[in-house]
Design a protein around this motif. Structure first.
Motif, PDB file in Angstrom:
ATOM      1  N   TRP A 173       2.675  -0.622   8.556  1.00 14.92           N
ATOM      2  CA  TRP A 173       3.752   0.006   7.801  1.00 14.92           C
ATOM      3  C   TRP A 173       4.794   0.575   8.747  1.00 14.92           C
ATOM      4  O   TRP A 173       4.467   1.270   9.711  1.00 14.92           O
ATOM      5  CB  TRP A 173       3.209   1.111   6.889  1.00 14.92           C
ATOM      6  N   ASP A 233       1.383  -6.708  -2.278  1.00 15.87           N
ATOM      7  CA  ASP A 233       1.604  -7.218  -0.912  1.00 15.87           C
ATOM      8  C   ASP A 233       3.022  -7.788  -0.860  1.00 15.87           C
ATOM      9  O   ASP A 233       3.509  -8.343  -1.842  1.00 15.87           O
ATOM     10  CB  ASP A 233       0.576  -8.292  -0.561  1.00 15.87           C
ATOM     11  N   HIS A 234       3.657  -7.626   0.304  1.00 22.60           N
ATOM     12  CA  HIS A 234       5.042  -8.093   0.415  1.00 22.60           C
ATOM     13  C   HIS A 234       5.160  -9.512   0.988  1.00 22.60           C
ATOM     14  O   HIS A 234       6.257 -10.039   1.076  1.00 22.60           O
ATOM     15  CB  HIS A 234       5.878  -7.115   1.255  1.00 22.60           C
ATOM     16  N   ALA A 235       4.039 -10.105   1.367  1.00 21.64           N
ATOM     17  CA  ALA A 235       4.106 -11.434   2.005  1.00 21.64           C
ATOM     18  C   ALA A 235       3.976 -12.519   0.938  1.00 21.64           C
ATOM     19  O   ALA A 235       2.915 -12.698   0.341  1.00 21.64           O
ATOM     20  CB  ALA A 235       3.004 -11.559   3.040  1.00 21.64           C
ATOM     21  N   ARG A 286      -6.820  -1.345   2.625  1.00 24.40           N
ATOM     22  CA  ARG A 286      -7.644  -1.649   3.810  1.00 24.40           C
ATOM     23  C   ARG A 286      -6.863  -2.513   4.805  1.00 24.40           C
ATOM     24  O   ARG A 286      -6.322  -3.554   4.455  1.00 24.40           O
ATOM     25  CB  ARG A 286      -8.906  -2.416   3.392  1.00 24.40           C
ATOM     26  N   GLY A 287      -6.791  -2.015   6.030  1.00 21.80           N
ATOM     27  CA  GLY A 287      -6.239  -2.846   7.120  1.00 21.80           C
ATOM     28  C   GLY A 287      -4.753  -3.102   7.021  1.00 21.80           C
ATOM     29  O   GLY A 287      -4.260  -4.090   7.576  1.00 21.80           O
ATOM     30  N   SER A 288      -4.017  -2.239   6.339  1.00 19.24           N
ATOM     31  CA  SER A 288      -2.584  -2.493   6.175  1.00 19.24           C
ATOM     32  C   SER A 288      -1.725  -1.409   6.822  1.00 19.24           C
ATOM     33  O   SER A 288      -0.635  -1.694   7.318  1.00 19.24           O
ATOM     34  CB  SER A 288      -2.258  -2.604   4.675  1.00 19.24           C
ATOM     35  N   ALA A 342       5.576  -6.838  -3.660  1.00 24.34           N
ATOM     36  CA  ALA A 342       6.425  -5.668  -3.401  1.00 24.34           C
ATOM     37  C   ALA A 342       6.106  -5.075  -2.046  1.00 24.34           C
ATOM     38  O   ALA A 342       5.006  -5.255  -1.512  1.00 24.34           O
ATOM     39  CB  ALA A 342       6.189  -4.605  -4.474  1.00 24.34           C
ATOM     40  N   ASP A 343       7.092  -4.342  -1.523  1.00 24.41           N
ATOM     41  CA  ASP A 343       6.870  -3.587  -0.300  1.00 24.41           C
ATOM     42  C   ASP A 343       6.274  -2.234  -0.693  1.00 24.41           C
ATOM     43  O   ASP A 343       6.672  -1.644  -1.709  1.00 24.41           O
ATOM     44  CB  ASP A 343       8.194  -3.376   0.437  1.00 24.41           C
ATOM     45  N   VAL A 344       5.370  -1.759   0.132  1.00 24.90           N
ATOM     46  CA  VAL A 344       4.714  -0.480  -0.160  1.00 24.90           C
ATOM     47  C   VAL A 344       5.721   0.677  -0.210  1.00 24.90           C
ATOM     48  O   VAL A 344       5.497   1.691  -0.882  1.00 24.90           O
ATOM     49  CB  VAL A 344       3.604  -0.210   0.881  1.00 24.90           C
ATOM     50  N   GLY A 355      -1.260  -3.694   0.286  1.00 31.52           N
ATOM     51  CA  GLY A 355      -1.439  -4.624   1.409  1.00 31.52           C
ATOM     52  C   GLY A 355      -2.699  -5.435   1.161  1.00 31.52           C
ATOM     53  O   GLY A 355      -3.590  -5.528   1.991  1.00 31.52           O
ATOM     54  N   SER A 356      -2.739  -6.021  -0.040  1.00 27.17           N
ATOM     55  CA  SER A 356      -3.985  -6.586  -0.575  1.00 27.17           C
ATOM     56  C   SER A 356      -4.346  -7.950  -0.006  1.00 27.17           C
ATOM     57  O   SER A 356      -5.420  -8.472  -0.318  1.00 27.17           O
ATOM     58  CB  SER A 356      -3.865  -6.663  -2.096  1.00 27.17           C
ATOM     59  N   GLY A 357      -3.460  -8.567   0.775  1.00 27.89           N
ATOM     60  CA  GLY A 357      -3.786  -9.858   1.385  1.00 27.89           C
ATOM     61  C   GLY A 357      -4.136 -10.894   0.337  1.00 27.89           C
ATOM     62  O   GLY A 357      -3.419 -11.058  -0.657  1.00 27.89           O
ATOM     63  N   TYR A 392       4.107  -9.621   8.392  1.00 29.29           N
ATOM     64  CA  TYR A 392       3.521 -10.574   7.462  1.00 29.29           C
ATOM     65  C   TYR A 392       4.548 -11.179   6.510  1.00 29.29           C
ATOM     66  O   TYR A 392       4.323 -12.241   5.960  1.00 29.29           O
ATOM     67  CB  TYR A 392       2.443  -9.891   6.621  1.00 29.29           C
ATOM     68  N   TYR A 440     -16.086  -7.474   1.673  1.00 27.49           N
ATOM     69  CA  TYR A 440     -15.369  -7.009   0.471  1.00 27.49           C
ATOM     70  C   TYR A 440     -16.277  -6.482  -0.647  1.00 27.49           C
ATOM     71  O   TYR A 440     -15.996  -5.409  -1.191  1.00 27.49           O
ATOM     72  CB  TYR A 440     -14.408  -8.108  -0.035  1.00 27.49           C
ATOM     73  N   TYR A 472      -4.702 -17.539   7.898  1.00 29.98           N
ATOM     74  CA  TYR A 472      -5.180 -16.182   7.631  1.00 29.98           C
ATOM     75  C   TYR A 472      -6.225 -16.195   6.491  1.00 29.98           C
ATOM     76  O   TYR A 472      -7.286 -15.565   6.592  1.00 29.98           O
ATOM     77  CB  TYR A 472      -4.001 -15.261   7.285  1.00 29.98           C
TER      78      TYR A 472
HETATM   79  C1  LIG Z   1      -4.712  -7.253   7.833  1.00 26.52           C
HETATM   80  S1  LIG Z   1      -4.041  -7.671   6.281  1.00 26.52           S
HETATM   81  C2  LIG Z   1      -5.279  -6.922   5.213  1.00 26.52           C
HETATM   82  C3  LIG Z   1      -5.346  -7.599   3.881  1.00 26.52           C
HETATM   83  C4  LIG Z   1      -6.393  -7.058   2.913  1.00 26.52           C
HETATM   84  N1  LIG Z   1      -6.205  -5.655   2.633  1.00 26.52           N
HETATM   85  C5  LIG Z   1      -7.791  -7.323   3.397  1.00 26.52           C
HETATM   86  O1  LIG Z   1      -8.492  -6.356   3.722  1.00 26.52           O
HETATM   87  O2  LIG Z   1      -8.195  -8.484   3.428  1.00 26.52           O
HETATM   88  C6  LIG Z   1      -2.630  -6.588   6.053  1.00 26.52           C
HETATM   89  C7  LIG Z   1      -1.827  -6.880   4.790  1.00 26.52           C
HETATM   90  O3  LIG Z   1      -0.877  -5.824   4.606  1.00 26.52           O
HETATM   91  C8  LIG Z   1       0.320  -6.391   4.102  1.00 26.52           C
HETATM   92  N2  LIG Z   1       1.442  -5.497   4.387  1.00 26.52           N
HETATM   93  C9  LIG Z   1       1.852  -5.042   5.602  1.00 26.52           C
HETATM   94  N3  LIG Z   1       2.932  -4.253   5.473  1.00 26.52           N
HETATM   95  C10 LIG Z   1       3.212  -4.200   4.148  1.00 26.52           C
HETATM   96  C11 LIG Z   1       4.230  -3.552   3.392  1.00 26.52           C
HETATM   97  N4  LIG Z   1       5.172  -2.819   3.987  1.00 26.52           N
HETATM   98  N5  LIG Z   1       4.238  -3.713   2.057  1.00 26.52           N
HETATM   99  C12 LIG Z   1       3.286  -4.484   1.444  1.00 26.52           C
HETATM  100  N6  LIG Z   1       2.315  -5.124   2.105  1.00 26.52           N
HETATM  101  C13 LIG Z   1       2.264  -4.986   3.445  1.00 26.52           C
HETATM  102  C14 LIG Z   1       0.413  -7.719   4.833  1.00 26.52           C
HETATM  103  O4  LIG Z   1       1.298  -8.617   4.204  1.00 26.52           O
HETATM  104  C15 LIG Z   1      -1.021  -8.181   4.869  1.00 26.52           C
HETATM  105  O5  LIG Z   1      -1.339  -9.028   3.795  1.00 26.52           O
END
Ligand SMILES: C[S@@+](CC[C@H](N)C(=O)[O-])C[C@H]1O[C@@H](n2cnc3c(N)ncnc32)[C@H](O)[C@@H]1O
Length: 220
Positions: A130, A79-81, A124-126, A106-108, A57-59, A12, A35, A23
């Motif tokens: 990783w 979120d890192h994106a 959720r969903g992140s 930030a990166d997790v 990974g809050s999207g 991402y 949500y 997205y």
């Molecule tokens: C499928 S999306 C889910 C977004 C949100 N949690 C939701 O439920 O709508 C995964 C998210 O995790 C983030 N992500 C993935 N690896 C990450 C990392 N190493 N550090 C921070 N964010 C990360 C992505 O950038 C992406 O926005």
């Protein structure tokens, strides 16, 4: 050779603006109903209604805003994106929630928080994205306050909402089911648990129910 994923790019952080907007559109038009339900499930399950929450990974911050809106929590949306965080930031400002939902780029693996900072960590969903899961568990553990809880996983909040979303998603992307299976399957689950056992987390539980798949642990 697995097929290239369409719904989510593998990394991402390399999201272009166009991919991020696509997205965000999926989240808004397909995933939106989950949500508020999931936020209430998480708040009720753990009874944590105030203090600091981190959504990793809050999207587009959809869950973070619902968590803040349904409690007195201040939520850090990590979120890192960059392009995703630009959209999240705009949504939070439009909702007038910038004092309750803090967009954190930030990166997790290296979160900009002191030790023992958070009362509640959710994601959720992140986790399937990783790269270094064991180190990530350790980082989450570092940031939790003693006694605080992390709940990490994925799901749709309820079976009914999950079924509705999957039905709609298959129309938008016929490969959705296959992609979801590639990202999350019993082998991935096993690896996530093995890494957890090797991490500094002293104990955990794993639940699979209509709300989703969740790894829960508490800091000693
Ligand atoms: C499928 S999306 C889910 C977004 C949100 N949690 C939701 O439920 O709508 C995964 C998210 O995790 C983030 N992500 C993935 N690896 C990450 C990392 N190493 N550090 C921070 N964010 C990360 C992505 O950038 C992406 O926005």
């Amino acid at each position: 050779m697995p097929k290239k994923l369409v719904t989510n790019p593998e990394n991402y952080s390399r999201f272009t603006r166009e991919e991020a907007l696509n997205y965000a559109d999926v989240v808004q038009t397909m995933f939106a109903p989950l949500y508020p339900v999931l936020a209430r499930v998480l708040i009720e399950r753990f009874g944590i209604t105030s203090g600091i929450c981190i959504d990793i990974g809050s999207g587009t911050a959809a869950l973070a805003m619902e968590l803040a809106g349904n409690s007195n929590l201040t939520v850090y949306a990590v979120d890192h994106a960059d392009e995703i965080q630009n959209i999240a930031e705009r949504k939070v400002v439009e909702a007038g929630m910038e004092h309750r939902v803090k967009i954190t780029r930030a990166d997790v693996l290296s979160m900009p928080f002191k030790d023992n900072f958070a009362d509640f960590i959710v994601s959720r969903g992140s986790l399937m994205f990783w790269k270094e899961v064991r180190k990530t568990y350790n980082e989450i553990y570092r940031v939790l306050k003693p006694g605080a809880v992390a709940c990490i996983g994925g799901g749709y909040g309820s079976k009914e909402i999950g079924d509705q979303i999957k039905k709609k998603m298959i129309v938008r992307n016929p490969d959705f089911k296959e992609e979801a299976k590639q990202r999350f399957n019993p082998e991935v689950e096993k690896r996530l648990e093995q890494e957890l056992k090797k991490s500094m987390v002293p104990g955990y539980s794993i639940t699979r129910d209509d709300t989703g798949f969740w790894i829960t642990f508490q800091k000693r």
